[in-house]
Design an enzyme around this catalytic site. Structure first.
Site, PDB file in Angstrom:
ATOM      1  N   LEU A  56      -6.391   0.322  -0.037  1.00 56.67           N
ATOM      2  CA  LEU A  56      -7.236   1.284   0.663  1.00 56.67           C
ATOM      3  C   LEU A  56      -6.432   2.473   1.183  1.00 56.67           C
ATOM      4  O   LEU A  56      -5.481   2.313   1.943  1.00 56.67           O
ATOM      5  CB  LEU A  56      -7.962   0.593   1.821  1.00 56.67           C
ATOM      6  CG  LEU A  56      -8.965   1.452   2.593  1.00 56.67           C
ATOM      7  CD1 LEU A  56     -10.093   1.892   1.683  1.00 56.67           C
ATOM      8  CD2 LEU A  56      -9.506   0.683   3.792  1.00 56.67           C
ATOM      9  N   ASP A  57      -6.835   3.683   0.759  1.00 56.95           N
ATOM     10  CA  ASP A  57      -6.227   4.943   1.203  1.00 56.95           C
ATOM     11  C   ASP A  57      -4.734   5.015   0.919  1.00 56.95           C
ATOM     12  O   ASP A  57      -3.987   5.725   1.601  1.00 56.95           O
ATOM     13  CB  ASP A  57      -6.470   5.159   2.710  1.00 56.95           C
ATOM     14  CG  ASP A  57      -7.943   5.317   3.033  1.00 56.95           C
ATOM     15  OD1 ASP A  57      -8.674   5.875   2.190  1.00 56.95           O
ATOM     16  OD2 ASP A  57      -8.374   4.871   4.107  1.00 56.95           O
ATOM     17  N   GLU A  58      -4.266   4.288  -0.101  1.00 53.58           N
ATOM     18  CA  GLU A  58      -2.847   4.286  -0.439  1.00 53.58           C
ATOM     19  C   GLU A  58      -2.596   4.748  -1.869  1.00 53.58           C
ATOM     20  O   GLU A  58      -1.507   4.571  -2.401  1.00 53.58           O
ATOM     21  CB  GLU A  58      -2.268   2.864  -0.253  1.00 53.58           C
ATOM     22  CG  GLU A  58      -2.366   2.314   1.163  1.00 53.58           C
ATOM     23  CD  GLU A  58      -1.458   3.036   2.131  1.00 53.58           C
ATOM     24  OE1 GLU A  58      -0.474   3.665   1.675  1.00 53.58           O
ATOM     25  OE2 GLU A  58      -1.734   2.989   3.345  1.00 53.58           O
TER      26      GLU A  58
END
Length: 291
Positions: free
Chosen positions: A234-236
């Site tokens: 997530l969001d990486e």
């Protein structure tokens, strides 16, 4: 007149492969021998990964005896010789985009405005949302709106419907324009390299509810946003574009939220433009971008 003809007859060739000799000369010779004029050429030899990246924009001159289809088919031999991962695109053909939203409208409205003004070479196939709030905005622009409400129980079913829409419309890029649902690992894998998300990013990072209020409490001096490819982490995902703005003690939470909207729209629009112009190369968890 010649410049005008070339602008209306431009193609983009993207190439990545293991570093080696003769790659550039092999490619440029192939194009020039078939009556093509190279108008842009950018390359990068990554000494860490041992990978080579190249983006070329070329036009087919009036006296060329080859069609684009013939040029594309013939390039297979060059690709096999050098072990190329490649693609050849008509530079004028818009990228088919599907936009996903929830209730925040700023990123959607900004993308629609830039599209209408001709800043983004995209064709918006549909707007998909898990809420009905933004339906009037999409329909006002004459864009198909698809309502896909998601619950924990219906998530697999709705993601399958989403993939059906992607395939049915020929969508090439999915843009999560503040879509407030976490995509499953399976869907992230199926959309690998063709889904972009916008994420508020701070130093330090703030997760969870009201990130800008958290930033105010910590007295941050910079706020920003990051546009990245979607991955199961997530969001990486690999970063495409970032936007930052300096702030100080005089900025209250509501002002940080407003400034945050600006950074999010700028970063997301730039990322979509870079992707649509075939300027972005995936390199593991990073990107190589020719601007």
């Amino acid at each position: 007149m010649k410049a005008s003809l070339e602008q209306n007859n431009q193609f983009v060739l993207t190439v990545s492969c293991e570093t080696g000799t003769g790659i550039v000369s092999g490619i440029t010779s192939y194009l020039s021998e078939r009556g093509c004029n190279i108008v842009e050429l950018a390359q990068f030899d990554d000494k860490v990964t041992g990978q080579f990246y190249m983006r070329s924009v070329f036009s087919m001159l009036p006296d060329s005896r080859h069609t684009f289809e013939e040029l594309h088919a013939g390039f297979v031999d060059v690709a096999e010789k050098f072990g190329l991962d490649w693609a050849m695109h008509d530079a004028l053909r818009p990228t088919k985009v599907l936009i996903m939203v929830s209730r925040f409208d700023h990123c959607l409205v900004d993308l629609l405005y830039r599209h209408r003004k001709g800043e983004l070479n995209i064709e918006i196939a549909a707007v998909v949302s898990n809420h009905l709030d933004l339906r009037p905005i999409a329909e006002r622009e004459g864009i198909r709106f698809v309502y896909l409400p998601v619950t924990k129980e219906t998530k697999p079913e709705k993601e399958a419907e989403l993939l059906n829409i992607v395939n049915e419309t020929g969508t090439e890029l999915v843009v999560l324009a503040r879509y407030m649902q976490v995509l499953s690992d399976t869907l992230c894998g199926q959309l690998h390299g063709r889904a972009i998300n916008i994420h508020h990013s701070f130093l330090p990072g703030f997760k969870g509810a009201k990130p800008y209020h958290q930033a105010f409490e910590r007295g941050v001096k910079l706020i920003g946003a990051t546009a990245h490819y979607v991955t199961a982490d997530l969001d990486e995902g690999p970063i495409i574009e970032q936007s930052v703005q300096p702030v100080n003690h005089a900025y209250y939470p509501e002002e940080l939220v407003a400034l945050g909207r600006d950074t999010e729209t700028v970063a997301l629009a730039r990322a979509v433009k870079l992707h649509a112009e075939h300027r972005v190369f995936l390199s593991g968890n990073k990107t190589v971008i020719f601007k």
